[in-house]
Design an enzyme around this catalytic site. Sequence first.
Site, PDB file in Angstrom:
ATOM      1  N   ASP A  67       0.808  -1.225   0.000  1.00  0.00           N
ATOM      2  CA  ASP A  67       0.000   0.000   0.000  1.00  0.00           C
ATOM      3  C   ASP A  67       0.838   1.271   0.000  1.00  0.00           C
ATOM      4  OD1 ASP A  67       0.910  -0.558   2.586  1.00  0.00           O
ATOM      5  OD2 ASP A  67      -1.061  -1.071   3.337  1.00  0.00           O
ATOM      6  N   ASP A 136      -7.498  -2.647  14.326  1.00  0.00           N
ATOM      7  CA  ASP A 136      -8.887  -2.918  13.952  1.00  0.00           C
ATOM      8  C   ASP A 136      -9.021  -4.165  13.072  1.00  0.00           C
ATOM      9  OD1 ASP A 136      -7.801  -2.051  11.569  1.00  0.00           O
ATOM     10  OD2 ASP A 136      -9.145  -0.337  11.298  1.00  0.00           O
TER      11      ASP A 136
HETATM   12  C1  F6R Z   1       1.433  -1.498   6.091  1.00  0.00           C
HETATM   13  C2  F6R Z   1       0.152  -2.172   6.205  1.00  0.00           C
HETATM   14  C3  F6R Z   1      -0.620  -2.177   7.476  1.00  0.00           C
HETATM   15  C4  F6R Z   1       0.222  -2.397   8.724  1.00  0.00           C
HETATM   16  C5  F6R Z   1      -0.628  -2.322   9.974  1.00  0.00           C
HETATM   17  C6  F6R Z   1       0.199  -2.448  11.235  1.00  0.00           C
HETATM   18  O1  F6R Z   1       1.981  -1.656   4.799  1.00  0.00           O
HETATM   19  O2  F6R Z   1      -0.290  -2.703   5.242  1.00  0.00           O
HETATM   20  O3  F6R Z   1      -1.615  -3.175   7.418  1.00  0.00           O
HETATM   21  O4  F6R Z   1       0.853  -3.640   8.641  1.00  0.00           O
HETATM   22  O5  F6R Z   1      -1.308  -1.103  10.005  1.00  0.00           O
HETATM   23  O6  F6R Z   1       1.032  -1.344  11.354  1.00  0.00           O
HETATM   24  P1  F6R Z   1       2.216  -1.330  12.428  1.00  0.00           P
HETATM   25  O7  F6R Z   1       3.151  -2.402  12.019  1.00  0.00           O
HETATM   26  O8  F6R Z   1       2.855   0.021  12.285  1.00  0.00           O
HETATM   27  O9  F6R Z   1       1.596  -1.586  13.743  1.00  0.00           O
END
Ligand code: F6R
Length: 260
Positions: A67, A136
């Site tokens: 993303d 979430d």
């Molecule tokens: C990032 C992504 C998100 C993160 C998720 C967790 O490319 O696709 O799904 O993996 O928001 O974020 P962190 O690792 O910062 O807790």
Amino acid sequence: MEVIIQRTSRSASAYAGRLVSRLLQEKPAAVLGLATGETPLALYKEVTGLHREEGLDFSNVTTFNLDEYLGLGPEHPASYHFFMHEHLFRHINVPSSRIHIPDGLAKNVPAFCEGYEKAILDAGGIDLQVLGIGTDGHIGFNEPGSSLASRTRIKTLTNRTREDNARFFQSTEEVPHHVITMGVGTIMDARHIVLLAFGERKAASVAAAVEGPITAMVPASILQMHPRVTCLMDEASASQLKRADYYRWVFQQKPDWQQP
Ligand code: F6R
């Protein structure tokens, strides 16, 4: 779903590093799906170390990121282009022509997304997809309510995710509202999915994803339908799992030939 609980995020990331390393030894031209955020940082350190110290070769590897924020160019310090370059790509020998990250400045977003899907197919599909999980239950930026069959497209972030990610920006207001993300269906097409989850704040979404019902309200729960998912977590993020002892026991019994 294989659930592996390690004592620390570091040992879980080292295990994930061995999965990547084994894949590249078996298939030097593998296609990797990559995530950003805090979770995969230790894994990227791990593979960077394997490249530097053991010559793990990325010269034939192709990568696709999950993303990117819409409106952020690659020079923006909170963009995922910037993140990937900083934490992984500048440390390994993957050719820039083989790196794919959604274009946050795409003029025609639907056309870009269609092209991204086609590029994944043309590369032969994703061999190993690295995932984090949102508080979430999102994967990629597929927020609750996302179609479980969705493909790469524009999504609107929930305020919860914007608040969670505000730590990468100066303030919550600066966090873009829109992103381009691979869809849940795109992620599910990967041959092997490695979900990483660390810390107490992920405990509820991990439990819902691994042991709850499959529902679009917890997009990560669809991973229960995938034939090959490895969930690597630390004790804190596993703290709400009802069958944690069973997962530990299964891992202890794992035959040597199944170890990476
Ligand atoms: C990032 C992504 C998100 C993160 C998720 C967790 O490319 O696709 O799904 O993996 O928001 O974020 P962190 O690792 O910062 O807790």
